[in-house]
Design a protein around this motif. Structure first.
Motif, PDB file in Angstrom:
ATOM      1  N   ALA A 102       2.338   9.065  -1.509  1.00  0.00           N
ATOM      2  CA  ALA A 102       3.141  10.285  -1.420  1.00  0.00           C
ATOM      3  C   ALA A 102       2.259  11.509  -1.613  1.00  0.00           C
ATOM      4  N   ALA A 103       1.322  11.421  -2.554  1.00  0.00           N
ATOM      5  CA  ALA A 103       0.411  12.544  -2.796  1.00  0.00           C
ATOM      6  C   ALA A 103      -0.457  12.829  -1.572  1.00  0.00           C
ATOM      7  N   ALA A 104      -0.900  11.763  -0.909  1.00  0.00           N
ATOM      8  CA  ALA A 104      -1.726  11.942   0.289  1.00  0.00           C
ATOM      9  C   ALA A 104      -0.931  12.611   1.408  1.00  0.00           C
ATOM     10  N   LEU A 105       0.339  12.210   1.582  1.00  0.00           N
ATOM     11  CA  LEU A 105       1.182  12.847   2.592  1.00  0.00           C
ATOM     12  C   LEU A 105       1.430  14.313   2.252  1.00  0.00           C
ATOM     13  N   ALA A 106       1.673  14.597   0.972  1.00  0.00           N
ATOM     14  CA  ALA A 106       1.888  15.985   0.555  1.00  0.00           C
ATOM     15  C   ALA A 106       0.655  16.830   0.838  1.00  0.00           C
ATOM     16  N   ARG A 107      -0.508  16.251   0.611  1.00  0.00           N
ATOM     17  CA  ARG A 107      -1.756  16.989   0.860  1.00  0.00           C
ATOM     18  C   ARG A 107      -1.915  17.308   2.348  1.00  0.00           C
ATOM     19  N   GLN A 108      -1.626  16.320   3.188  1.00  0.00           N
ATOM     20  CA  GLN A 108      -1.738  16.560   4.632  1.00  0.00           C
ATOM     21  C   GLN A 108      -0.738  17.614   5.090  1.00  0.00           C
ATOM     22  N   LEU A 109       0.486  17.524   4.600  1.00  0.00           N
ATOM     23  CA  LEU A 109       1.513  18.495   4.987  1.00  0.00           C
ATOM     24  C   LEU A 109       1.156  19.895   4.489  1.00  0.00           C
ATOM     25  N   ALA A 110       0.633  19.980   3.276  1.00  0.00           N
ATOM     26  CA  ALA A 110       0.272  21.285   2.712  1.00  0.00           C
ATOM     27  C   ALA A 110      -0.811  21.971   3.537  1.00  0.00           C
ATOM     28  N   GLY A 169       6.744   3.948   2.402  1.00  0.00           N
ATOM     29  CA  GLY A 169       6.410   5.064   3.283  1.00  0.00           C
ATOM     30  C   GLY A 169       7.579   6.011   3.464  1.00  0.00           C
ATOM     31  N   ASP A 170       8.780   5.451   3.574  1.00  0.00           N
ATOM     32  CA  ASP A 170       9.979   6.282   3.721  1.00  0.00           C
ATOM     33  C   ASP A 170      10.161   7.202   2.515  1.00  0.00           C
ATOM     34  N   VAL A 171      10.123   6.604   1.326  1.00  0.00           N
ATOM     35  CA  VAL A 171      10.337   7.378   0.107  1.00  0.00           C
ATOM     36  C   VAL A 171       9.212   8.387  -0.089  1.00  0.00           C
ATOM     37  N   ALA A 172       7.984   7.977   0.215  1.00  0.00           N
ATOM     38  CA  ALA A 172       6.836   8.879   0.073  1.00  0.00           C
ATOM     39  C   ALA A 172       6.989  10.105   0.953  1.00  0.00           C
ATOM     40  N   ALA A 173       7.430   9.904   2.196  1.00  0.00           N
ATOM     41  CA  ALA A 173       7.574  11.025   3.123  1.00  0.00           C
ATOM     42  C   ALA A 173       8.662  11.986   2.658  1.00  0.00           C
ATOM     43  N   ILE A 174       9.794  11.442   2.220  1.00  0.00           N
ATOM     44  CA  ILE A 174      10.881  12.300   1.741  1.00  0.00           C
ATOM     45  C   ILE A 174      10.432  13.059   0.493  1.00  0.00           C
ATOM     46  N   ALA A 175       9.768  12.357  -0.433  1.00  0.00           N
ATOM     47  CA  ALA A 175       9.300  12.988  -1.665  1.00  0.00           C
ATOM     48  C   ALA A 175       8.318  14.118  -1.366  1.00  0.00           C
ATOM     49  N   ALA A 176       7.387  13.882  -0.440  1.00  0.00           N
ATOM     50  CA  ALA A 176       6.387  14.900  -0.106  1.00  0.00           C
ATOM     51  C   ALA A 176       7.033  16.123   0.532  1.00  0.00           C
ATOM     52  N   VAL A 177       7.930  15.891   1.477  1.00  0.00           N
ATOM     53  CA  VAL A 177       8.589  16.994   2.177  1.00  0.00           C
ATOM     54  C   VAL A 177       9.440  17.818   1.210  1.00  0.00           C
ATOM     55  N   GLU A 178      10.194  17.141   0.356  1.00  0.00           N
ATOM     56  CA  GLU A 178      11.047  17.869  -0.583  1.00  0.00           C
ATOM     57  C   GLU A 178      10.220  18.602  -1.638  1.00  0.00           C
ATOM     58  N   ALA A 179       9.109  18.004  -2.068  1.00  0.00           N
ATOM     59  CA  ALA A 179       8.252  18.651  -3.064  1.00  0.00           C
ATOM     60  C   ALA A 179       7.652  19.953  -2.535  1.00  0.00           C
ATOM     61  N   LEU A 180       7.426  20.012  -1.223  1.00  0.00           N
ATOM     62  CA  LEU A 180       6.830  21.203  -0.609  1.00  0.00           C
ATOM     63  C   LEU A 180       7.875  22.223  -0.174  1.00  0.00           C
ATOM     64  N   GLY A 181       9.144  21.945  -0.440  1.00  0.00           N
ATOM     65  CA  GLY A 181      10.193  22.900  -0.104  1.00  0.00           C
ATOM     66  C   GLY A 181      10.532  22.953   1.368  1.00  0.00           C
ATOM     67  N   LEU A 182      10.168  21.900   2.118  1.00  0.00           N
ATOM     68  CA  LEU A 182      10.538  21.825   3.529  1.00  0.00           C
ATOM     69  C   LEU A 182      11.931  21.214   3.650  1.00  0.00           C
ATOM     70  N   LYS A 183      12.542  21.347   4.825  1.00  0.00           N
ATOM     71  CA  LYS A 183      13.885  20.814   5.062  1.00  0.00           C
ATOM     72  C   LYS A 183      13.775  19.495   5.824  1.00  0.00           C
ATOM     73  N   PRO A 184      14.030  18.359   5.152  1.00  0.00           N
ATOM     74  CA  PRO A 184      13.919  17.077   5.849  1.00  0.00           C
ATOM     75  C   PRO A 184      15.130  16.792   6.736  1.00  0.00           C
ATOM     76  N   VAL A 185      14.853  16.336   7.946  1.00  0.00           N
ATOM     77  CA  VAL A 185      15.894  15.823   8.839  1.00  0.00           C
ATOM     78  C   VAL A 185      15.564  14.354   9.059  1.00  0.00           C
ATOM     79  N   THR A 239       0.823  -1.213   0.000  1.00  0.00           N
ATOM     80  CA  THR A 239       0.000   0.000   0.000  1.00  0.00           C
ATOM     81  C   THR A 239       0.855   1.260   0.000  1.00  0.00           C
ATOM     82  N   THR A 240       1.923   1.263   0.804  1.00  0.00           N
ATOM     83  CA  THR A 240       2.746   2.477   0.916  1.00  0.00           C
ATOM     84  C   THR A 240       3.642   2.702  -0.292  1.00  0.00           C
TER      85      THR A 240
END
Length: 241
Positions: free
Chosen positions: A57-65, A86-102, A50-51
């Motif tokens: 990734a799109a769903a995570l980006a939507r929640q973060l946005a 899930g790992d890749v989705a989270a990194i992709a969503a954070v980077e797509a939104l211009g946030l700084k991933p740690v 599922t992940t």
């Protein structure tokens, strides 16, 4: 997320590590074998699949946005070898939104995750960085599994993860007890965030370093949580903190 799949399928094909169609029918390159020296606990293959869907990734980006965070705001992501998708989705969503991933990585895996000792979570992320799919690199890692330090892991698996961390130049913390491990990880997170508290914390999977051992850790609701989290017994993990 789609680019990551393409890269991982190609890489696993080259290494002879592709899973059969009955295990990974979608051909995402993000599903590992059921049991290896890195397997720590039981896992459900349908959850793992599922992940890997790009829509995750799109769903995570939507929640973060929906949080309307400023560009450059720090996003702590606790990664788990159990859920490569899930790992890749989270990194992709954070980077797509211009946030700084740690990134903080828990390297052990339940069944069907990043369970190849020779191509574990750190190796997967390194390949994706090298191919320009993601930019972020883990600032620190833990072995994962019982107590966060691989107590239930095969010694060969631990050796493989130590070698991967050294190869990738990622500090691997193996302190005991759990509280000492978490304090050391928090110091690394704080340094990477410039001393600021992360604007958002994302937990992938059930890594002990993310959720901790509080009673409330096992009642942690999925999805987006804005309320403060209590801990009436045990040690709060990075995301709880």
């Amino acid at each position: 997320m789609q680019a990551a799949s393409a890269v991982l399928v190609e890489e696993k094909q080259k290494r002879g590590l592709r899973q059969p169609p009955d295990v990974a029918p979608n051909g995402t390159g993000m599903i590992g074998p059921e049991y290896t020296a890195l397997t720590t606990t039981l896992g459900d293959v349908t959850s793992k699949r599922t992940t890997t869907n790009p829509d995750f990734a799109a769903a995570l980006a939507r929640q973060l946005a929906s949080l309307d965070l400023p560009r450059g705001a720090t996003a702590l992501i606790v990664l788990s070898g159990s859920f490569v998708g899930g790992d890749v989705a989270a990194i992709a969503a954070v980077e797509a939104l211009g946030l700084k991933p740690v990134l903080v990585s828990s390297l052990g895996s339940s069944m069907w995750g990043a369970t190849y000792p020779e191509f574990n979570l750190l190796d997967i992320l390194a390949v994706l960085r090298a191919r320009g799919v993601i930019a972020a690199k883990s600032v620190v890692a833990a072995l994962g599994g019982e107590s966060g330090v691989g107590r239930d892991m095969d010694p060969a698996g631990i050796a493989a993860l130590r070698a991967a961390a050294a190869r990738d130049g990622v500090p691997l913390i193996e302190l005991r007890p759990l509280r000492a491990l978490l304090e050391a990880l928090m110091e690394r997170v704080s340094a990477a965030a410039g001393g600021a508290t992360p604007a958002v914390a994302i937990n992938i999977g059930g890594a002990l370093i993310g959720t901790g051992s509080c009673r409330e850790s096992y009642e942690f609701p999925p999805g987006l949580t804005k309320a403060a989290l209590s801990c009436t017994g045990g040690t709060p993990g990075l995301v709880m903190r």
